[in-house]
Design a protein around this motif. Structure first.
Motif, PDB file in Angstrom:
ATOM      1  N   UNK A 282      48.313  70.061 -53.856  1.00  0.00           N
ATOM      2  CA  UNK A 282      47.322  70.387 -54.882  1.00  0.00           C
ATOM      3  C   UNK A 282      47.857  69.991 -56.253  1.00  0.00           C
ATOM      4  N   UNK A 283      47.051  69.262 -57.001  1.00  0.00           N
ATOM      5  CA  UNK A 283      47.361  68.901 -58.386  1.00  0.00           C
ATOM      6  C   UNK A 283      46.594  69.878 -59.275  1.00  0.00           C
ATOM      7  N   UNK A 284      47.307  70.590 -60.146  1.00  0.00           N
ATOM      8  CA  UNK A 284      46.662  71.646 -60.930  1.00  0.00           C
ATOM      9  C   UNK A 284      46.933  71.468 -62.416  1.00  0.00           C
ATOM     10  N   UNK A 285      46.023  72.007 -63.231  1.00  0.00           N
ATOM     11  CA  UNK A 285      46.226  72.004 -64.677  1.00  0.00           C
ATOM     12  C   UNK A 285      47.051  73.232 -65.071  1.00  0.00           C
ATOM     13  N   UNK A 286      47.206  73.460 -66.367  1.00  0.00           N
ATOM     14  CA  UNK A 286      48.065  74.557 -66.821  1.00  0.00           C
ATOM     15  C   UNK A 286      47.536  75.930 -66.432  1.00  0.00           C
ATOM     16  N   UNK A 287      46.228  76.042 -66.179  1.00  0.00           N
ATOM     17  CA  UNK A 287      45.647  77.325 -65.780  1.00  0.00           C
ATOM     18  C   UNK A 287      45.733  77.561 -64.278  1.00  0.00           C
ATOM     19  N   UNK A 288      46.232  76.563 -63.530  1.00  0.00           N
ATOM     20  CA  UNK A 288      46.299  76.682 -62.081  1.00  0.00           C
ATOM     21  C   UNK A 288      45.067  76.175 -61.372  1.00  0.00           C
ATOM     22  N   UNK A 289      44.103  75.619 -62.091  1.00  0.00           N
ATOM     23  CA  UNK A 289      42.875  75.101 -61.490  1.00  0.00           C
ATOM     24  C   UNK A 289      43.156  73.756 -60.826  1.00  0.00           C
ATOM     25  N   UNK A 290      42.718  73.599 -59.585  1.00  0.00           N
ATOM     26  CA  UNK A 290      42.930  72.348 -58.862  1.00  0.00           C
ATOM     27  C   UNK A 290      42.047  71.258 -59.463  1.00  0.00           C
ATOM     28  N   UNK A 291      42.677  70.163 -59.884  1.00  0.00           N
ATOM     29  CA  UNK A 291      41.935  69.022 -60.438  1.00  0.00           C
ATOM     30  C   UNK A 291      42.005  67.803 -59.523  1.00  0.00           C
ATOM     31  N   UNK A 292      42.833  67.874 -58.481  1.00  0.00           N
ATOM     32  CA  UNK A 292      42.955  66.758 -57.554  1.00  0.00           C
ATOM     33  C   UNK A 292      43.914  67.110 -56.440  1.00  0.00           C
ATOM     34  N   UNK A 293      44.119  66.178 -55.515  1.00  0.00           N
ATOM     35  CA  UNK A 293      45.116  66.339 -54.462  1.00  0.00           C
ATOM     36  C   UNK A 293      45.846  65.016 -54.267  1.00  0.00           C
ATOM     37  N   UNK A 294      47.036  65.129 -53.724  1.00  0.00           N
ATOM     38  CA  UNK A 294      47.821  63.962 -53.338  1.00  0.00           C
ATOM     39  C   UNK A 294      48.049  64.037 -51.841  1.00  0.00           C
ATOM     40  N   UNK A 295      47.800  62.919 -51.154  1.00  0.00           N
ATOM     41  CA  UNK A 295      47.930  62.885 -49.697  1.00  0.00           C
ATOM     42  C   UNK A 295      49.089  61.971 -49.310  1.00  0.00           C
ATOM     43  N   UNK A 296      49.969  62.469 -48.437  1.00  0.00           N
ATOM     44  CA  UNK A 296      51.028  61.660 -47.836  1.00  0.00           C
ATOM     45  C   UNK A 296      50.762  61.642 -46.345  1.00  0.00           C
ATOM     46  N   UNK A 297      50.272  60.504 -45.840  1.00  0.00           N
ATOM     47  CA  UNK A 297      49.991  60.417 -44.410  1.00  0.00           C
ATOM     48  C   UNK A 297      51.289  60.267 -43.637  1.00  0.00           C
ATOM     49  N   UNK A 298      51.369  60.958 -42.501  1.00  0.00           N
ATOM     50  CA  UNK A 298      52.617  61.077 -41.758  1.00  0.00           C
ATOM     51  C   UNK A 298      52.518  60.446 -40.371  1.00  0.00           C
ATOM     52  N   UNK A 299      53.683  60.037 -39.861  1.00  0.00           N
ATOM     53  CA  UNK A 299      53.765  59.584 -38.472  1.00  0.00           C
ATOM     54  C   UNK A 299      53.410  60.747 -37.542  1.00  0.00           C
ATOM     55  N   UNK A 300      52.918  60.458 -36.355  1.00  0.00           N
ATOM     56  CA  UNK A 300      52.484  61.539 -35.446  1.00  0.00           C
ATOM     57  C   UNK A 300      53.567  62.551 -35.111  1.00  0.00           C
TER      58      UNK A 300
ATOM     59  N   UNK B  66      51.587  75.121 -53.156  1.00  0.00           N
ATOM     60  CA  UNK B  66      50.688  74.011 -53.472  1.00  0.00           C
ATOM     61  C   UNK B  66      50.853  72.831 -52.527  1.00  0.00           C
ATOM     62  N   UNK B  67      51.713  72.986 -51.519  1.00  0.00           N
ATOM     63  CA  UNK B  67      51.849  71.972 -50.476  1.00  0.00           C
ATOM     64  C   UNK B  67      51.249  72.514 -49.191  1.00  0.00           C
ATOM     65  N   UNK B  68      50.402  71.735 -48.561  1.00  0.00           N
ATOM     66  CA  UNK B  68      49.780  72.140 -47.307  1.00  0.00           C
ATOM     67  C   UNK B  68      49.783  70.982 -46.314  1.00  0.00           C
ATOM     68  N   UNK B  69      49.231  71.242 -45.135  1.00  0.00           N
ATOM     69  CA  UNK B  69      49.227  70.251 -44.058  1.00  0.00           C
ATOM     70  C   UNK B  69      47.836  70.151 -43.462  1.00  0.00           C
ATOM     71  N   UNK B  70      47.396  68.917 -43.203  1.00  0.00           N
ATOM     72  CA  UNK B  70      46.135  68.677 -42.499  1.00  0.00           C
ATOM     73  C   UNK B  70      46.437  67.808 -41.290  1.00  0.00           C
ATOM     74  N   UNK B  71      46.050  68.234 -40.086  1.00  0.00           N
ATOM     75  CA  UNK B  71      46.429  67.485 -38.879  1.00  0.00           C
ATOM     76  C   UNK B  71      45.666  66.181 -38.683  1.00  0.00           C
ATOM     77  N   UNK B  72      44.482  66.038 -39.289  1.00  0.00           N
ATOM     78  CA  UNK B  72      43.635  64.852 -39.065  1.00  0.00           C
ATOM     79  C   UNK B  72      42.970  64.446 -40.380  1.00  0.00           C
ATOM     80  N   UNK B  73      43.746  63.902 -41.285  1.00  0.00           N
ATOM     81  CA  UNK B  73      43.219  63.541 -42.600  1.00  0.00           C
ATOM     82  C   UNK B  73      42.736  62.095 -42.578  1.00  0.00           C
ATOM     83  N   UNK B  74      41.533  61.865 -43.094  1.00  0.00           N
ATOM     84  CA  UNK B  74      40.959  60.522 -43.085  1.00  0.00           C
ATOM     85  C   UNK B  74      41.784  59.561 -43.936  1.00  0.00           C
TER      86      UNK B  74
END
Length: 344
Positions: A181-199, A156-164
């Protein structure tokens, strides 16, 4: 937020404690927070207002751990005085701040406290789908720089190289980001959390708010591992992954904030819940609420407390051996054998 609202909110945040003492007089200060029952100034400890800017966010922001509602000090004025229209809220704010009152303007739309972001769920799912697994990416670099090397079960953790990233003021920027990915008890994605990173992945990006969530988060979590009869739940992703370095076989559920931790939904098979608290008043309030909710459903609730501010700070400053020792004495004896990595 309009320009007028943003300016008033910023000015109020500069005087956050004075605002709380005036409009939330039934509360009291504890450390860096003002605690009160709710936005209507009811006595209690559920709602907490950040009095000074910190790594967790700017001053003046508040969250109600019982409901998941959150907002700024304009919302505090609106809720404590029962003002229905933004024009009345702005007038009261100007009076408090001793600002001149402008000529009458057309009525602005009513401001609402946000209880969820369900309209962003589809956008959250698209962003997660466009992201890649973290292995070999700057997200992995970022986590390893924080002492986090065991990354099994982190699909449920992924990476995006150019996130707005959209600042409050200024043009949209792009930064690399860890996407959770933020998911409910059934595993359905209900949201995401973004941590912007240094280059280079060495730290978070040098922006005002390097962590933001989108979507409908209340009750859901970032799920790491598969929950069984025992699970650990806490606030931050890095905090929970740090704990997983010494408890590699237990399912973890980062809820992303103290308010959302207090409101997580329990898996049907759950019988013991470890509540991983941060050392601050917001963490204390979330722990107390979650213990009460768990006990009401017949679930044993055991708090896990760090030696310092949180378990990632323990891992980085004290080392993995001290972290293991500190956690071991807080576990149920049978869970030491079942879940703990006892390697020297």
């Amino acid at each position: 937020m309009s320009g007028i609202a943003h300016d008033l909110s910023r000015r109020l945040a500069d005087r956050a404690e004075a605002v709380c003492r005036h409009y939330l007089s039934n509360g009291r200060r504890e450390g860096r927070y003002w605690l009160v029952g709710d936005i209507r100034n009811t006595p209690g400890r559920s709602l907490f207002v950040r009095l000074r800017p910190s790594a967790k966010g700017p001053a003046g922001k508040w969250t109600d751990a019982a409901t998941g509602e959150h907002g700024d000090l304009l919302d505090v004025i609106r809720g404590s005085l029962g003002l229905p229209d933004f024009a009345d809220v702005a007038k009261e704010a100007r009076t408090f701040l001793s600002l001149p009152h402008p000529a009458p303007e057309p009525a602005a739309p009513r401001r609402h406290v946000m209880s969820g972001r369900s309209g962003a769920i589809e956008a959250a799912r698209r962003l997660f789908a466009m992201s890649q697994p973290i292995a070999g990416t700057l997200a992995e670099t970022y986590l390893r720089r924080r002492g986090i090397a065991l990354l099994h079960g982190t699909g449920n953790l992924r990476f995006h190289p150019c996130c707005y990233y959209k600042p409050d003021d200024g043009p949209t920027e792009t930064w690399p980001a860890m996407i959770a990915a933020v998911t409910d008890l059934s595993g359905r994605i209900t949201g995401v959390h973004r941590t912007w990173l240094a280059p280079d992945g060495s730290d978070k990006a040098p922006v005002e708010t390097p962590r933001k969530a989108m979507g409908d988060l209340l009750g859901s979590t970032v799920r790491i591992g598969v929950p069984d009869s025992v699970m650990a739940a806490g606030e931050g992703i890095e905090t929970m992954l740090s704990l997983r370095q010494v408890l590699p076989n237990i399912a973890m559920a980062p809820a992303l904030s103290a308010a959302h931790l207090a409101a997580i939904l329990f898996p049907p098979a759950l019988r013991r819940l470890y509540i991983v608290r941060d050392n601050d008043p917001a963490g204390d309030a979330a722990r107390d609420t979650l213990i009460e909710r768990a006990n009401a459903e017949g679930i044993e609730a055991i708090p896990l407390s760090p030696a310092l501010g949180d378990f990632n700070e323990d891992l980085q400053r004290l080392g993995i051996h001290a972290l293991r020792t500190g956690v071991r004495v807080q576990l149920a004896p049978e869970d030491v054998v079942r879940f703990m990595n006892l390697a020297p």
